[in-house]
Design a protein around this motif. Structure first.
Motif, PDB file in Angstrom:
ATOM      1  N   PRO A   8       0.813  -1.226   0.000  1.00  0.00           N
ATOM      2  CA  PRO A   8       0.000   0.000   0.000  1.00  0.00           C
ATOM      3  C   PRO A   8       0.846   1.274   0.000  1.00  0.00           C
ATOM      4  O   PRO A   8       0.603   2.200  -0.790  1.00  0.00           O
ATOM      5  N   ALA A   9       1.879   1.320   0.823  1.00  0.00           N
ATOM      6  CA  ALA A   9       2.695   2.550   0.894  1.00  0.00           C
ATOM      7  C   ALA A   9       3.381   2.822  -0.442  1.00  0.00           C
ATOM      8  O   ALA A   9       3.241   3.909  -1.024  1.00  0.00           O
ATOM      9  N   GLY A  10       4.091   1.827  -0.956  1.00  0.00           N
ATOM     10  CA  GLY A  10       4.853   2.038  -2.190  1.00  0.00           C
ATOM     11  C   GLY A  10       3.980   2.364  -3.381  1.00  0.00           C
ATOM     12  O   GLY A  10       4.317   3.236  -4.198  1.00  0.00           O
ATOM     13  N   LEU A  27      10.710  -1.131  -7.166  1.00  0.00           N
ATOM     14  CA  LEU A  27      11.449  -2.407  -7.137  1.00  0.00           C
ATOM     15  C   LEU A  27      10.787  -3.302  -6.095  1.00  0.00           C
ATOM     16  O   LEU A  27      10.710  -2.942  -4.919  1.00  0.00           O
ATOM     17  N   GLU A  28      10.286  -4.442  -6.553  1.00  0.00           N
ATOM     18  CA  GLU A  28       9.522  -5.336  -5.677  1.00  0.00           C
ATOM     19  C   GLU A  28      10.127  -6.743  -5.764  1.00  0.00           C
ATOM     20  O   GLU A  28      10.261  -7.302  -6.845  1.00  0.00           O
ATOM     21  N   ARG A  29      10.477  -7.271  -4.584  1.00  0.00           N
ATOM     22  CA  ARG A  29      11.182  -8.566  -4.625  1.00  0.00           C
ATOM     23  C   ARG A  29      10.248  -9.736  -4.965  1.00  0.00           C
ATOM     24  O   ARG A  29      10.677 -10.741  -5.530  1.00  0.00           O
ATOM     25  N   ASN A  37      -2.167 -11.194  -4.385  1.00  0.00           N
ATOM     26  CA  ASN A  37      -3.011 -12.173  -3.673  1.00  0.00           C
ATOM     27  C   ASN A  37      -2.726 -12.242  -2.186  1.00  0.00           C
ATOM     28  O   ASN A  37      -3.317 -13.050  -1.482  1.00  0.00           O
ATOM     29  N   ARG A  38      -1.815 -11.399  -1.695  1.00  0.00           N
ATOM     30  CA  ARG A  38      -1.430 -11.486  -0.282  1.00  0.00           C
ATOM     31  C   ARG A  38      -2.526 -10.883   0.592  1.00  0.00           C
ATOM     32  O   ARG A  38      -2.783  -9.684   0.535  1.00  0.00           O
ATOM     33  N   ALA A  39      -3.170 -11.767   1.367  1.00  0.00           N
ATOM     34  CA  ALA A  39      -4.283 -11.305   2.227  1.00  0.00           C
ATOM     35  C   ALA A  39      -3.701 -10.662   3.466  1.00  0.00           C
ATOM     36  O   ALA A  39      -2.980 -11.315   4.222  1.00  0.00           O
ATOM     37  N   PRO A  97     -10.698  -5.767   1.048  1.00  0.00           N
ATOM     38  CA  PRO A  97      -9.487  -6.573   1.273  1.00  0.00           C
ATOM     39  C   PRO A  97      -8.258  -5.943   0.640  1.00  0.00           C
ATOM     40  O   PRO A  97      -8.327  -5.435  -0.493  1.00  0.00           O
ATOM     41  N   GLN A  98      -7.165  -5.966   1.364  1.00  0.00           N
ATOM     42  CA  GLN A  98      -5.960  -5.276   0.908  1.00  0.00           C
ATOM     43  C   GLN A  98      -5.481  -5.811  -0.431  1.00  0.00           C
ATOM     44  O   GLN A  98      -4.999  -5.050  -1.277  1.00  0.00           O
ATOM     45  N   GLN A  99      -5.645  -7.102  -0.672  1.00  0.00           N
ATOM     46  CA  GLN A  99      -5.176  -7.642  -1.963  1.00  0.00           C
ATOM     47  C   GLN A  99      -5.947  -7.006  -3.123  1.00  0.00           C
ATOM     48  O   GLN A  99      -5.396  -6.781  -4.208  1.00  0.00           O
ATOM     49  N   GLU A 121      15.144  -7.783  -5.724  1.00  0.00           N
ATOM     50  CA  GLU A 121      15.256  -7.557  -4.279  1.00  0.00           C
ATOM     51  C   GLU A 121      16.302  -6.489  -3.978  1.00  0.00           C
ATOM     52  O   GLU A 121      17.454  -6.614  -4.416  1.00  0.00           O
ATOM     53  N   ALA A 122      15.894  -5.459  -3.292  1.00  0.00           N
ATOM     54  CA  ALA A 122      16.864  -4.433  -2.873  1.00  0.00           C
ATOM     55  C   ALA A 122      17.731  -5.035  -1.779  1.00  0.00           C
ATOM     56  O   ALA A 122      17.236  -5.680  -0.852  1.00  0.00           O
ATOM     57  N   VAL A 123      19.039  -4.850  -1.932  1.00  0.00           N
ATOM     58  CA  VAL A 123      19.972  -5.386  -0.937  1.00  0.00           C
ATOM     59  C   VAL A 123      20.357  -4.300   0.063  1.00  0.00           C
ATOM     60  O   VAL A 123      20.363  -4.506   1.272  1.00  0.00           O
ATOM     61  N   GLY A 282       5.188   3.516   5.769  1.00  0.00           N
ATOM     62  CA  GLY A 282       4.513   2.233   5.969  1.00  0.00           C
ATOM     63  C   GLY A 282       5.204   1.417   7.051  1.00  0.00           C
ATOM     64  O   GLY A 282       5.778   1.973   7.996  1.00  0.00           O
ATOM     65  N   ASP A 283       5.186   0.092   6.884  1.00  0.00           N
ATOM     66  CA  ASP A 283       5.776  -0.770   7.911  1.00  0.00           C
ATOM     67  C   ASP A 283       7.270  -0.546   8.070  1.00  0.00           C
ATOM     68  O   ASP A 283       7.846  -0.855   9.102  1.00  0.00           O
ATOM     69  N   ALA A 284       7.908  -0.013   7.015  1.00  0.00           N
ATOM     70  CA  ALA A 284       9.347   0.299   7.136  1.00  0.00           C
ATOM     71  C   ALA A 284       9.554   1.398   8.173  1.00  0.00           C
ATOM     72  O   ALA A 284      10.587   1.455   8.844  1.00  0.00           O
TER      73      ALA A 284
HETATM   74  N1  APR Z   1      13.339  -5.394  -1.903  1.00  0.00           N
HETATM   75  C1  APR Z   1      12.198  -5.172  -2.611  1.00  0.00           C
HETATM   76  N2  APR Z   1      10.948  -5.339  -2.095  1.00  0.00           N
HETATM   77  C2  APR Z   1      10.860  -5.734  -0.804  1.00  0.00           C
HETATM   78  C3  APR Z   1      12.009  -5.976  -0.001  1.00  0.00           C
HETATM   79  C4  APR Z   1      13.273  -5.792  -0.604  1.00  0.00           C
HETATM   80  N3  APR Z   1      14.406  -5.998   0.089  1.00  0.00           N
HETATM   81  N4  APR Z   1      11.571  -6.365   1.247  1.00  0.00           N
HETATM   82  C5  APR Z   1      10.220  -6.343   1.216  1.00  0.00           C
HETATM   83  N5  APR Z   1       9.781  -5.980  -0.004  1.00  0.00           N
HETATM   84  C6  APR Z   1       8.396  -5.817  -0.454  1.00  0.00           C
HETATM   85  C7  APR Z   1       7.436  -6.877   0.066  1.00  0.00           C
HETATM   86  O1  APR Z   1       7.438  -8.000  -0.814  1.00  0.00           O
HETATM   87  C8  APR Z   1       6.101  -6.136   0.035  1.00  0.00           C
HETATM   88  O2  APR Z   1       5.451  -6.298  -1.214  1.00  0.00           O
HETATM   89  O3  APR Z   1       7.915  -4.611   0.129  1.00  0.00           O
HETATM   90  C9  APR Z   1       6.486  -4.666   0.218  1.00  0.00           C
HETATM   91  C10 APR Z   1       6.066  -4.142   1.588  1.00  0.00           C
HETATM   92  O4  APR Z   1       4.631  -4.130   1.588  1.00  0.00           O
HETATM   93  P1  APR Z   1       3.813  -4.238   2.981  1.00  0.00           P
HETATM   94  O5  APR Z   1       4.465  -5.248   3.855  1.00  0.00           O
HETATM   95  O6  APR Z   1       2.365  -4.401   2.654  1.00  0.00           O
HETATM   96  O7  APR Z   1       4.100  -2.864   3.689  1.00  0.00           O
HETATM   97  P2  APR Z   1       3.448  -1.428   3.504  1.00  0.00           P
HETATM   98  O8  APR Z   1       3.245  -1.047   2.088  1.00  0.00           O
HETATM   99  O9  APR Z   1       4.286  -0.605   4.355  1.00  0.00           O
HETATM  100  O10 APR Z   1       1.972  -1.614   4.134  1.00  0.00           O
HETATM  101  C11 APR Z   1       1.864  -1.641   5.527  1.00  0.00           C
HETATM  102  O11 APR Z   1      -0.240  -2.810   5.016  1.00  0.00           O
HETATM  103  O12 APR Z   1       0.197  -5.030   4.766  1.00  0.00           O
HETATM  104  C12 APR Z   1      -0.593  -4.125   5.443  1.00  0.00           C
HETATM  105  O13 APR Z   1      -1.446  -3.843   7.598  1.00  0.00           O
HETATM  106  C13 APR Z   1      -0.316  -4.224   6.878  1.00  0.00           C
HETATM  107  O14 APR Z   1       0.760  -2.601   8.316  1.00  0.00           O
HETATM  108  C14 APR Z   1       0.802  -3.246   7.041  1.00  0.00           C
HETATM  109  C15 APR Z   1       0.550  -2.202   5.986  1.00  0.00           C
END
Ligand code: APR
Length: 388
Positions: A8-10, A27-29, A37-39, A97-99, A121-123, A282-284
């Motif tokens: 959602p954040a990105g 960039l999405e790993r 599809n991630r619930a 639903p978030q998906q 995947e970002a390193v 977001g979660d980061a």
């Molecule tokens: N490189 C690239 N992508 C990555 C890496 C990486 N090293 N690590 C994680 N990701 C991707 C994950 O695969 C995921 O698709 O980053 C994305 C992070 O998405 P979310 O975990 O959904 O986090 P965010 O967008 O911050 O949303 C936060 O949404 O999932 C709900 O309630 C949940 O609090 C959470 C909120």
């Protein structure tokens, strides 16, 4: 502009920047199918709906979202309901639903010509203090790669590369393990209540949240460290019936449990959310327990604030938004953390016979009584439950 993560954040960030004509790449790993599809979450705050609507990203939820406005609390003192759309600010949740939301956001971004690379995947993020930070990546075939941009947005969650790349000593990490574990369940069964159900019980908490008309999310307070598949489906439903007092209020509508996850309720917050040209959202930026359904809503709020600040900096050169980004988000994050902490104490109490456990149980009983009987307390609850 490089954005790490297609959650959602990105994706909200990418859509808003794209609409402002700013070249960005996500960039999405994971693969696209996994992302779509991630619930995960599903309760959207009114602020979140307004943000999505403001940026033309709310078509799906406007068509298929469900309005939710009632909580039902089931305790040993009886059951009561709060229609939070008639309390506080008088606003409901939208259940979507978030998906589905992520699928909509991805489609909108691609339709607008947005660039995204799955399986990348970002390193690490390098030179965040400089004017051209770099992101080292691992491509789908395992080869190293490198992206450079003026700014990098870390939307890659709690365990992503952005957090890992913060130089030691440059950020404070606030963490709390709430000492509670939930078994999160997704059942292919219609909702059993027309409300969000919260049940407190001597055997532990149980929760009920509709996702769609045929899928329901349940939570069971669970033994820390136990495997998600330790209980049979029958034991799960029997325990849910017991804790939600099915004998008094009617049986739950059963169906196959199609997804399970064990969630140790934790909170953590990174301060500040900026390191040079690297920004966290977001979660980061912060992890919040699912007790008050705030995670995805905070992610969208932060994404819009960051998009506005980055847009100003890149289009007009005005960096005031970037300079104020962290402080503004942290104010919302800590209010959400405080309410989530209060909800955890409301829904769980230690089961021991020691003085502290007994005292905590009496406090919880008093909070529930206030929630059941005091209008000003109910207004406070509604405003924080729905707000971000
Ligand atoms: N490189 C690239 N992508 C990555 C890496 C990486 N090293 N690590 C994680 N990701 C991707 C994950 O695969 C995921 O698709 O980053 C994305 C992070 O998405 P979310 O975990 O959904 O986090 P965010 O967008 O911050 O949303 C936060 O949404 O999932 C709900 O309630 C949940 O609090 C959470 C909120």
């Amino acid at each position: 502009m490089v954005i790490l993560g297609a959650g959602p954040a990105g994706l909200v960030l990418a859509n808003i920047l794209r609409a402002r004509g700013i070249d960005c790449v996500v960039l999405e790993r994971a693969g696209r199918t996994h992302v779509e599809n991630r619930a995960r979450a599903g309760f959207l705050a009114p602020h979140t709906v307004r943000v999505l609507d403001r940026h033309g990203l709310a078509d799906g939820l406007s068509l298929r979202g469900l309005t939710h406005c009632t909580c039902e609390f089931r305790t040993d003192g009886g059951r009561f309901r709060l229609d939070y759309s008639r309390l506080g600010q008088g606003e409901p949740h939208t259940v979507y639903p978030q998906q589905n939301l992520v699928t909509d956001l991805l489609a909108a971004y691609l339709h607008a010509g947005g660039r995204i690379h799955f399986g990348v995947e970002a390193v690490a993020v390098h030179d965040a203090d400089g004017v051209r930070p770099a992101v080292s990546v691992r491509t789908p075939d395992g080869r190293p790669g490198r992206w450079r941009a003026r700014y990098v947005a870390g939307c890659d969650g709690r365990h992503g590369a952005a957090r890992r790349s913060l130089p030691p000593g440059t950020a404070r990490h606030h963490h709390r393990d709430h000492g509670v574990t939930w078994l999160g369940l997704l059942a292919e069964a219609p909702p059993s209540l027309d409300a969000v159900g919260y049940a407190t019980h001597a055997r532990g908490f149980a929760g009920h949240m509709a996702r769609t008309s045929t899928v329901t999310r349940y939570y069971l307070q669970y033994e820390r460290g136990a495997a998600p598949d330790a209980w049979s489906q029958e034991r799960i439903w029997d325990e849910l019936d017991l804790r939600m007092r099915a004998a008094e209020y009617g049986p739950l509508r059963r169906g196959p449990v199609v997804d399970r996850s064990v969630i140790d309720l934790e909170s953590d917050v990174i301060e500040p959310l900026r390191h040079g040209a690297l920004f966290l959202a977001g979660d980061a930026a912060s992890l919040i327990s699912p007790s008050a359904a705030k995670g995805a809503n905070l992610a969208v709020l932060e994404a819009e604030l960051l998009a506005r600040a980055l847009g100003d900096a890149l289009v007009t050169g005005d960096v005031a938004g970037l300079d104020g980004y962290s402080a503004r988000c942290l104010e919302h994050i800590w209010r959400a953390q405080e309410f989530s902490y209060w909800m955890i104490a409301l829904l769980h109490a230690p089961s021991g016979a020691d003085d502290e456990a007994r005292f905590q149980r009496r406090l919880r009983h008093s909070r529930m009584a206030s929630l059941r009987t005091t209008r000003s307390f109910q207004d406070w609850f509604a405003e924080h439950y729905v707000g971000v």
